[in-house]
Design a protein around this motif. Structure first.
Motif, short mmCIF file in Angstrom:
data_model
loop_
_atom_site.label_atom_id
_atom_site.label_comp_id
_atom_site.label_asym_id
_atom_site.label_seq_id
_atom_site.Cartn_x
_atom_site.Cartn_y
_atom_site.Cartn_z
N UNK A 70 36.05 72.44 -62.64
CA UNK A 70 35.17 73.31 -61.93
C UNK A 70 36.02 74.42 -61.31
N UNK A 71 37.17 74.14 -60.61
CA UNK A 71 37.87 75.28 -60.00
C UNK A 71 38.42 76.45 -60.96
N UNK A 72 38.84 75.75 -62.28
CA UNK A 72 39.21 76.68 -63.55
C UNK A 72 38.08 77.52 -63.82
N UNK A 73 36.91 76.97 -64.06
CA UNK A 73 35.63 77.54 -64.66
C UNK A 73 35.39 78.59 -63.64
N UNK A 74 35.22 78.34 -62.05
CA UNK A 74 35.16 79.61 -61.30
C UNK A 74 35.96 80.63 -61.45
N UNK A 75 37.04 80.19 -61.57
CA UNK A 75 38.03 81.30 -61.61
C UNK A 75 38.04 82.20 -62.84
N UNK A 80 35.80 87.35 -65.25
CA UNK A 80 34.86 87.93 -66.24
C UNK A 80 33.96 88.93 -65.38
N UNK A 81 33.55 88.43 -64.22
CA UNK A 81 32.63 89.25 -63.61
C UNK A 81 33.27 90.54 -62.91
N UNK A 82 34.58 90.20 -62.65
CA UNK A 82 35.72 91.38 -62.08
C UNK A 82 35.54 92.55 -63.24
N UNK A 83 35.68 92.27 -64.39
CA UNK A 83 35.68 93.02 -65.64
C UNK A 83 34.68 93.85 -65.99
N UNK A 84 33.49 92.84 -65.67
CA UNK A 84 32.03 93.46 -65.93
C UNK A 84 31.56 94.26 -64.63
N UNK A 85 32.41 94.27 -63.55
CA UNK A 85 31.91 94.99 -62.29
C UNK A 85 30.54 94.11 -61.95
N UNK A 86 30.27 92.85 -62.08
CA UNK A 86 29.12 92.27 -61.71
C UNK A 86 29.55 91.23 -60.75
N UNK A 87 28.62 90.84 -59.73
CA UNK A 87 28.96 90.01 -58.93
C UNK A 87 28.92 88.51 -59.61
N UNK A 88 29.58 87.78 -59.09
CA UNK A 88 29.65 86.12 -59.54
C UNK A 88 28.67 85.42 -59.14
N UNK A 89 27.85 84.99 -60.30
CA UNK A 89 26.52 84.02 -59.68
C UNK A 89 27.14 82.90 -59.13
N UNK A 90 26.12 82.49 -58.12
CA UNK A 90 26.47 81.07 -57.26
C UNK A 90 26.10 80.03 -57.91
#
Length: 286
Positions: A70-75, A80-90
């Motif tokens: 789970x931790x790896x998948x969150x990272x 991916x979100x950082x590259x897409x300039x999008x917030x990480x979905x909760x």
């Protein structure tokens, strides 16, 4: 080499509890998923799942891998979100619930929950919920309190007795206390979801009461509604009574239960004072 795809496939099986549903979620065939999990187990050098007839269960090694996966998948998602300039979905807050908890209480909890994470619910027996909590498939559970729960992150919510539920217009509805013999001629409705179904059956049998049954069902809403419209009577926790249904005590029928909110050991914050889930649960069961 272990890849992200391996961990995503592993988590899909953990979260669905079933290879078929996991394959559907991932949009791949079941044989492909089974082969991928077999490869992951080969890379890990141990079995991660115990394959049973209708479900799969985590081995001890699998349970250890869950939090890391789970931790790896969150990272990965954060990157991916950082590259897409999008917030990480909760990720959702996953709550396991006992089927015999009143629907009105659960709907109130869901409506009142104001935490940052979206809330999801899944039903299961007490044993199933506790297994899922231990394996990381849910974050918290609403179930029956056991003595050992005092040593876990937990919050008692409701203590109640079991009663005989009758339609409001029933001739016995106004009684303050009933004997088993008073309901010997009544048609019964059996709640198969009842945690004390066996004890209740023995209680009536020991008193010579063997009533006919209109319905046997695991759907509590259906059972209580059939009581409301006069198709029979049933025993149930007092909180399951609703408009049009009266709860009357039975003499010597002294069973009680306590509903408790239990959090995963790594999430004690979920039951602490002021947490969104704890406050919503308290309000729902008050």
């Amino acid at each position: 080499m272990m890849k992200r795809a391996h961990l995503r496939q592993f988590l899909a099986v953990v979260e669905t509890g079933n290879f078929t549903r996991a394959a559907e979620r991932l949009a791949i065939s079941q044989p492909t998923l089974s082969a991928a999990i077999a490869e992951l187990e080969r890379l890990a050098g141990t079995r991660l799942f115990l394959r049973e007839r209708r479900q799969v269960r985590l081995t001890e090694a699998g349970a250890r891998l869950v939090n890391h996966a789970r931790a790896i998948e969150r990272e990965f998602r954060a990157a991916e979100a950082a590259f897409a300039e999008a917030p990480v979905p909760l990720s959702p807050l996953r709550l396991g619930v006992l089927p015999s908890i009143a629907t009105l209480a659960l709907s109130s909890l869901a409506r009142r929950h104001a935490g940052p994470q979206p809330l999801t619910m899944a039903e299961g027996t007490d044993a199933e919920l506790r297994r899922k909590l231990g394996e990381g498939q849910v974050d918290a559970i609403l179930t029956l309190m056991r003595p050992e729960d005092a040593d876990r992150p937990s919050l008692p919510l409701l203590e109640e007795g079991y009663r005989l539920l009758l339609p409001e217009g029933h001739a016995l509805a106004g009684a303050s206390l009933l004997d088993a013999s008073d309901v010997a001629a009544e048609t019964m409705i059996a709640r198969r979801s009842c945690e004390i179904l066996g004890e209740t059956s023995r209680w009536f049998t020991q008193r010579g009461v063997r009533p006919p049954f209109f319905l046997r069902s695991s759907n509590d809403d259906r059972c209580i509604e059939m009581v409301r419209v006069g198709m029979g009577v049933t025993t149930a926790p007092q909180s399951l009574a609703r408009d049009g249904v009266v709860a009357v005590p039975l003499a010597d029928y002294d069973f009680r239960r306590t509903i408790v909110l239990i959090a995963a050991r790594e999430r004690p914050d979920l039951v602490e004072e002021g947490s969104a889930l704890a406050e919503a649960a308290r309000a729902a069961f008050t």
